[in-house]
Motif scaffolding. Structure first.
Motif, PDB file in Angstrom:
ATOM      1  N   LYS A  72      15.803  -0.702   3.598  1.00  0.00           N
ATOM      2  CA  LYS A  72      15.189   0.407   4.347  1.00  0.00           C
ATOM      3  C   LYS A  72      14.334   1.268   3.421  1.00  0.00           C
ATOM      4  N   ASP A  73      14.876   1.625   2.258  1.00  0.00           N
ATOM      5  CA  ASP A  73      14.121   2.452   1.318  1.00  0.00           C
ATOM      6  C   ASP A  73      12.885   1.726   0.802  1.00  0.00           C
ATOM      7  N   ALA A  74      13.045   0.456   0.467  1.00  0.00           N
ATOM      8  CA  ALA A  74      11.900  -0.311  -0.042  1.00  0.00           C
ATOM      9  C   ALA A  74      10.798  -0.392   1.000  1.00  0.00           C
ATOM     10  N   LEU A  75      11.160  -0.639   2.245  1.00  0.00           N
ATOM     11  CA  LEU A  75      10.149  -0.743   3.286  1.00  0.00           C
ATOM     12  C   LEU A  75       9.475   0.599   3.536  1.00  0.00           C
ATOM     13  N   GLU A  76      10.234   1.687   3.494  1.00  0.00           N
ATOM     14  CA  GLU A  76       9.632   3.013   3.640  1.00  0.00           C
ATOM     15  C   GLU A  76       8.653   3.292   2.499  1.00  0.00           C
ATOM     16  N   LEU A  77       9.007   2.898   1.279  1.00  0.00           N
ATOM     17  CA  LEU A  77       8.116   3.116   0.144  1.00  0.00           C
ATOM     18  C   LEU A  77       6.840   2.285   0.263  1.00  0.00           C
ATOM     19  N   VAL A  78       6.999   1.029   0.645  1.00  0.00           N
ATOM     20  CA  VAL A  78       5.823   0.164   0.773  1.00  0.00           C
ATOM     21  C   VAL A  78       4.904   0.676   1.881  1.00  0.00           C
ATOM     22  N   ALA A  79       5.482   1.131   2.984  1.00  0.00           N
ATOM     23  CA  ALA A  79       4.662   1.668   4.075  1.00  0.00           C
ATOM     24  C   ALA A  79       3.938   2.942   3.621  1.00  0.00           C
ATOM     25  N   ALA A  80       4.648   3.815   2.907  1.00  0.00           N
ATOM     26  CA  ALA A  80       4.020   5.039   2.395  1.00  0.00           C
ATOM     27  C   ALA A  80       2.926   4.699   1.392  1.00  0.00           C
ATOM     28  N   ARG A  81       3.199   3.736   0.529  1.00  0.00           N
ATOM     29  CA  ARG A  81       2.207   3.300  -0.465  1.00  0.00           C
ATOM     30  C   ARG A  81       0.937   2.825   0.225  1.00  0.00           C
ATOM     31  N   GLY A  82       1.092   2.009   1.267  1.00  0.00           N
ATOM     32  CA  GLY A  82      -0.067   1.516   2.007  1.00  0.00           C
ATOM     33  C   GLY A  82      -0.852   2.634   2.670  1.00  0.00           C
ATOM     34  N   ARG A  83      -0.135   3.596   3.261  1.00  0.00           N
ATOM     35  CA  ARG A  83      -0.815   4.734   3.902  1.00  0.00           C
ATOM     36  C   ARG A  83      -1.587   5.556   2.875  1.00  0.00           C
ATOM     37  N   LEU A  84      -0.941   5.834   1.744  1.00  0.00           N
ATOM     38  CA  LEU A  84      -1.599   6.630   0.709  1.00  0.00           C
ATOM     39  C   LEU A  84      -2.819   5.906   0.149  1.00  0.00           C
ATOM     40  N   MET A  85      -2.679   4.615  -0.121  1.00  0.00           N
ATOM     41  CA  MET A  85      -3.804   3.851  -0.660  1.00  0.00           C
ATOM     42  C   MET A  85      -4.972   3.811   0.321  1.00  0.00           C
ATOM     43  N   GLN A  86      -4.658   3.705   1.603  1.00  0.00           N
ATOM     44  CA  GLN A  86      -5.718   3.640   2.606  1.00  0.00           C
ATOM     45  C   GLN A  86      -6.538   4.924   2.634  1.00  0.00           C
ATOM     46  N   GLN A  87      -5.945   6.035   2.235  1.00  0.00           N
ATOM     47  CA  GLN A  87      -6.648   7.317   2.233  1.00  0.00           C
ATOM     48  C   GLN A  87      -7.680   7.428   1.101  1.00  0.00           C
ATOM     49  N   MET A  88      -7.571   6.562   0.113  1.00  0.00           N
ATOM     50  CA  MET A  88      -8.476   6.625  -1.030  1.00  0.00           C
ATOM     51  C   MET A  88      -9.846   6.049  -0.667  1.00  0.00           C
ATOM     52  N   PRO A  89     -10.879   6.407  -1.437  1.00  0.00           N
ATOM     53  CA  PRO A  89     -12.203   5.828  -1.176  1.00  0.00           C
ATOM     54  C   PRO A  89     -12.147   4.301  -1.252  1.00  0.00           C
ATOM     55  N   SER A  90     -12.950   3.656  -0.441  1.00  0.00           N
ATOM     56  CA  SER A  90     -12.951   2.193  -0.438  1.00  0.00           C
ATOM     57  C   SER A  90     -13.467   1.663  -1.773  1.00  0.00           C
ATOM     58  N   GLY A  91     -13.153   0.415  -2.036  1.00  0.00           N
ATOM     59  CA  GLY A  91     -13.571  -0.225  -3.276  1.00  0.00           C
ATOM     60  C   GLY A  91     -13.515  -1.727  -3.109  1.00  0.00           C
ATOM     61  N   ALA A  92     -13.618  -2.433  -4.218  1.00  0.00           N
ATOM     62  CA  ALA A  92     -13.648  -3.891  -4.168  1.00  0.00           C
ATOM     63  C   ALA A  92     -12.963  -4.466  -5.399  1.00  0.00           C
ATOM     64  N   MET A  93     -12.599  -5.741  -5.275  1.00  0.00           N
ATOM     65  CA  MET A  93     -11.950  -6.448  -6.389  1.00  0.00           C
ATOM     66  C   MET A  93     -12.605  -7.814  -6.549  1.00  0.00           C
ATOM     67  N   LEU A  94     -12.668  -8.278  -7.787  1.00  0.00           N
ATOM     68  CA  LEU A  94     -13.369  -9.513  -8.119  1.00  0.00           C
ATOM     69  C   LEU A  94     -12.533 -10.313  -9.103  1.00  0.00           C
ATOM     70  N   ALA A  95     -12.162 -11.539  -8.727  1.00  0.00           N
ATOM     71  CA  ALA A  95     -11.470 -12.445  -9.650  1.00  0.00           C
ATOM     72  C   ALA A  95     -12.527 -13.144 -10.495  1.00  0.00           C
ATOM     73  N   VAL A  96     -12.347 -13.135 -11.812  1.00  0.00           N
ATOM     74  CA  VAL A  96     -13.346 -13.714 -12.714  1.00  0.00           C
ATOM     75  C   VAL A  96     -12.689 -14.682 -13.698  1.00  0.00           C
ATOM     76  N   GLY A  97     -13.417 -15.711 -14.034  1.00  0.00           N
ATOM     77  CA  GLY A  97     -12.947 -16.704 -14.997  1.00  0.00           C
ATOM     78  C   GLY A  97     -13.219 -16.262 -16.420  1.00  0.00           C
ATOM     79  N   LEU A  98     -12.603 -15.163 -16.820  1.00  0.00           N
ATOM     80  CA  LEU A  98     -12.769 -14.608 -18.162  1.00  0.00           C
ATOM     81  C   LEU A  98     -11.418 -14.158 -18.698  1.00  0.00           C
ATOM     82  N   SER A  99     -11.279 -14.189 -20.008  1.00  0.00           N
ATOM     83  CA  SER A  99     -10.100 -13.580 -20.617  1.00  0.00           C
ATOM     84  C   SER A  99     -10.225 -12.062 -20.501  1.00  0.00           C
ATOM     85  N   ALA A 100      -9.130 -11.370 -20.750  1.00  0.00           N
ATOM     86  CA  ALA A 100      -9.178  -9.903 -20.694  1.00  0.00           C
ATOM     87  C   ALA A 100     -10.204  -9.361 -21.687  1.00  0.00           C
TER      88      ALA A 100
END
Length: 202
Positions: A72-100
């Motif tokens: 129950k606690d884990a699911l509440e945290l994950v749901a809150a995390r998703g809500r909070l993240m959704q409030q942030m400005p949009s962005g993008a992610m890119l997988a690249v074939g490079l070392s760090a």
């Protein structure tokens, strides 16, 4: 909202359900429940994990299975995390074939390494226009890159405004030492009892 209606929609509702699942506030709990249900299925077959690894939301599932959080606690945290993240400005992610290290040499000030998935595979995160520009530069240099289907630049400084609020939410939940080892997404080593129980870790 009943997640089952989005995960298993009627044929006439599939397109709308797919759009809903792209929303971070819905996608993260959906990922959690599917991953947790899969583990429960395996356990019902008599398969018990000796060790686990899970990426991002998957680490919350591993922590839950290890007894760090109750379900129950884990699911509440994950749901809150998703809500909070959704409030942030949009962005993008890119997988690249490079070392760090190779990736660092090509980044501007506003693009970050969000994950190191292997010796020659990183995920980069930034505002959409910065990822667009980087993707074009990498393509012209012959570097393999694939845009991820995300709405935000997860695992980047773009998420920092929500950290304090989320840490406070974790502080309000019981946390225990893990009974089953799992790999830390932060260190790449086995989770320690101290990290698992530290609200700031999460």
């Amino acid at each position: 909202l009943d997640l089952r209606e989005l995960l298993y929609p009627d044929a006439s509702d599939r397109a709308a359900a797919a759009e809903h699942l792209k929303q971070t506030r819905i996608a993260q709990p959906a990922l959690f429940v599917i991953e947790f249900a899969l583990a429960a299925l395996w356990r019902s077959w008599g398969l018990e994990p000796r060790a686990m690894i899970g990426h991002s939301v998957g680490e919350y599932v591993a922590a839950c299975l290890a007894g760090v959080f109750d379900v129950k606690d884990a699911l509440e945290l994950v749901a809150a995390r998703g809500r909070l993240m959704q409030q942030m400005p949009s962005g993008a992610m890119l997988a690249v074939g490079l070392s760090a290290e190779q990736a660092r040499q090509r980044l501007g000030d506003d693009v970050w390494i969000a994950a190191v998935n292997g010796p020659s595979l990183c995920v980069l995160a930034a505002a959409s226009e910065d990822v667009d520009a980087l993707e074009r530069r990498l393509e012209s240099a012959g570097v393999a890159a694939r845009r991820l289907e995300t709405s935000h630049a997860f695992h980047s400084p773009m998420m920092e405004p929500i950290v304090d609020e989320f840490v406070a939410l974790v502080q309000g939940k019981s946390r225990r030492a893990p009974r089953i080892p799992f790999v830390s997404n932060v260190t790449g080593a086995w989770i320690t009892d101290a990290d698992a129980q530290d609200p700031a870790y999460w």
